[in-house]
Write a protein that holds these residues in place. Structure first.
Motif, short mmCIF file in Angstrom:
data_model
loop_
_atom_site.label_atom_id
_atom_site.label_comp_id
_atom_site.label_asym_id
_atom_site.label_seq_id
_atom_site.Cartn_x
_atom_site.Cartn_y
_atom_site.Cartn_z
N ILE A 101 0.88 -1.19 -0.03
CA ILE A 101 0.00 -0.12 0.08
C ILE A 101 0.76 1.32 0.04
CG2 ILE A 101 -1.73 1.25 1.04
CD1 ILE A 101 -2.81 -1.45 -0.01
N ASP A 102 1.14 1.75 -1.20
CA ASP A 102 2.09 2.93 -1.27
C ASP A 102 1.09 4.20 -1.28
OD1 ASP A 102 4.47 1.29 -1.38
OD2 ASP A 102 4.12 0.89 -3.41
N ILE A 103 1.54 4.96 -0.42
CA ILE A 103 0.92 6.27 -0.53
C ILE A 103 1.75 7.40 -0.88
CG2 ILE A 103 -0.44 7.87 0.97
CD1 ILE A 103 -1.01 5.77 2.95
N GLU B 103 0.01 13.01 -1.31
CA GLU B 103 -1.34 12.82 -0.97
C GLU B 103 -1.57 12.91 0.57
OE1 GLU B 103 -2.41 9.19 -2.79
OE2 GLU B 103 -2.55 9.89 -4.69
N ILE B 104 -0.50 12.96 1.49
CA ILE B 104 -0.51 13.06 2.86
C ILE B 104 -0.44 14.31 3.35
CG2 ILE B 104 0.35 12.11 5.11
CD1 ILE B 104 1.04 9.52 3.35
N HIS C 2 -5.34 11.57 4.76
CA HIS C 2 -5.07 11.13 3.34
C HIS C 2 -6.08 12.06 2.68
CE1 HIS C 2 -5.72 8.18 0.03
NE2 HIS C 2 -4.38 8.47 0.01
N THR D 176 -8.97 10.64 0.01
CA THR D 176 -10.14 9.85 0.79
C THR D 176 -10.73 10.66 1.87
OG1 THR D 176 -8.62 8.67 2.09
CG2 THR D 176 -9.13 7.72 0.04
N GLN E 70 -2.62 3.02 6.32
CA GLN E 70 -2.29 2.11 5.26
C GLN E 70 -3.19 0.91 5.44
OE1 GLN E 70 1.96 1.32 6.00
NE2 GLN E 70 2.42 2.07 4.07
N LEU F 45 -6.76 2.30 4.46
CA LEU F 45 -6.65 2.08 2.92
C LEU F 45 -6.79 0.73 2.02
CD1 LEU F 45 -4.25 5.19 2.04
CD2 LEU F 45 -6.69 5.08 1.92
#
Length: 373
Positions: A233-235, A239-240, A266, A269, A293, A296
């Motif tokens: 789960i790469d973020i 996006e953070i 995040h 979302t 993570q 998500l």
């Protein structure tokens, strides 16, 4: 009425065979052998995190295999005990049969628990769990209710010997909690506790109302699987959004004097995770990212399921928001609105005796899946 041991033992064997067909002891033995080879590799601890994952999986596989094999031995031993009781005379016979009665009751219970485990076959059911409780409508009573639920789940985990770690607690102004997040570090914790997700409702005479009026309050429980390294789960960093602030609490040593607490948002979302129970900002940031993570990961899975359901058509309505009621006034009752399972002892339930509710929920969920299929 005398126990029909022959019939009871035959029934135990039937249940055991159905469990064994799902668990597949031969496949488990092969899994144990494979993991044992990996654990014996001389370079295993060159990567400590990977080594821990291997040894943990090996331990869990060995425990599962031993549990299944031991159950078959216990059924054989029960049969031998009954035979001894039937061959002896007088007090000796009565003692053997009394012991057989006790073992029969114990076997029924343990087989039922093992059967429940076989129903946890979802993609993430074997994972550890991250549980978040949030106070809903009902003001201070809702905040107090959220704290009662936190204690209930921690006591449940303690009864089973499951390690837990409270990651975040946001205290309400007057009493109780706005929210709390904790991990349950045990195999199948997610599959087991996932049936607890939803809206919980409390009805009681409010201890915070000086007129002694009855109050209804709500709290939400969210359960997500803990991520593993293989989940990918790469973020992206853009996006953070990360905010740091000073930890808050009821006072005393638990309140930090530095900006070590972390709030992680995040952006795509809108999911927000706060962590403040670790001692440093770095630790809180790592814990927040892990929980983000995990959420998500579950969101991705839910989106996949929604797409599959849309293709298949709306074959079954989803769970209602309100899944369980805890009534303390005008009568004493805890009732699950999905399974119809109930208890007349709310004190025991709030002290962590919720296994019957969880088991009923798991069986209910499996039945819904079968009907939908």
């Amino acid at each position: 009425m005398a126990t029909d041991f022959s019939s009871e033992i035959a029934q135990l064997r039937t249940v055991y065979e159905s469990i064994s067909a799902v668990v597949d002891p031969e496949a488990l033995r092969a899994r144990v052998a494979e993991l044992s080879d990996q654990a014996a590799a001389p370079d295993l601890w060159d990567d400590p995190e990977a080594a821990q994952a291997v040894t943990s999986r090996l331990s869990h596989a060995q425990t599962d295999l031993a549990r299944v094999e031991k159950m078959a031995e216990r059924i054989d031993d029960l049969e031998a005990l009954v035979q001894l009781g039937q061959e002896e005379q007088g007090d000796d016979a009565a003692a053997f049969l009394e012991e057989a009665e006790k073992e029969l009751r114990s076997l029924r219970k343990d087989l039922s628990e093992l059967e429940i485990r076989t129903l946890l076959s979802g993609e993430y059911d074997q994972r550890e769990a991250v549980v978040t409780i949030r106070a809903g409508a009902g003001g201070v009573d809702a905040a107090d209710f959220a704290e009662m639920l936190l204690r209930m789940y921690l006591r449940w985990a303690e009864r089973h010997g499951y390690p837990t770690q409270v990651l975040d607690t946001s205290y309400a102004e007057e009493a109780g909690l706005k929210s709390a997040t904790f991990e349950v570090k045990a195999p199948y914790a997610f599959g087991t506790l996932s049936v607890e997700g939803g809206t919980h409702r409390l009805v009681r005479i409010s201890p915070f109302d000086n007129q002694g009026r009855r109050q209804t309050s709500f709290a939400a429980v969210e359960v997500v699987p803990l991520i593993e390294q293989t989940d990918h789960i790469d973020i992206p960093e853009n996006e953070i959004k990360v905010d740091v602030f000073r930890s808050s609490g009821p006072g005393g040593q638990s309140v930090n004097t530095t900006d070590s607490a972390v709030r992680m948002t995040h952006i795509p979302t809108g999911i927000v995770v706060s962590m403040q129970n670790e001692k440093s900002q770095i630790q809180n940031r790592a814990a927040a990212l892990r929980v983000l993570q995990s959420r998500l990961l579950l969101l991705r899975r839910q989106e996949e399921q929604a797409a599959q359901k849309e293709m298949a058509g709306d074959v079954k309505a989803s769970w209602g928001d309100q899944m369980r009621s805890y009534v303390l006034q005008p009568y004493q009752m805890v009732k699950d609105l999905r399974t119809e399972h109930e208890s007349g002892n709310p004190s025991a339930v709030f002290d962590g005796e919720i296994d019957d509710f969880i088991d009923a929920g798991i069986r209910w969920r499996k039945q819904q899946e079968l009907e939908a299929a």
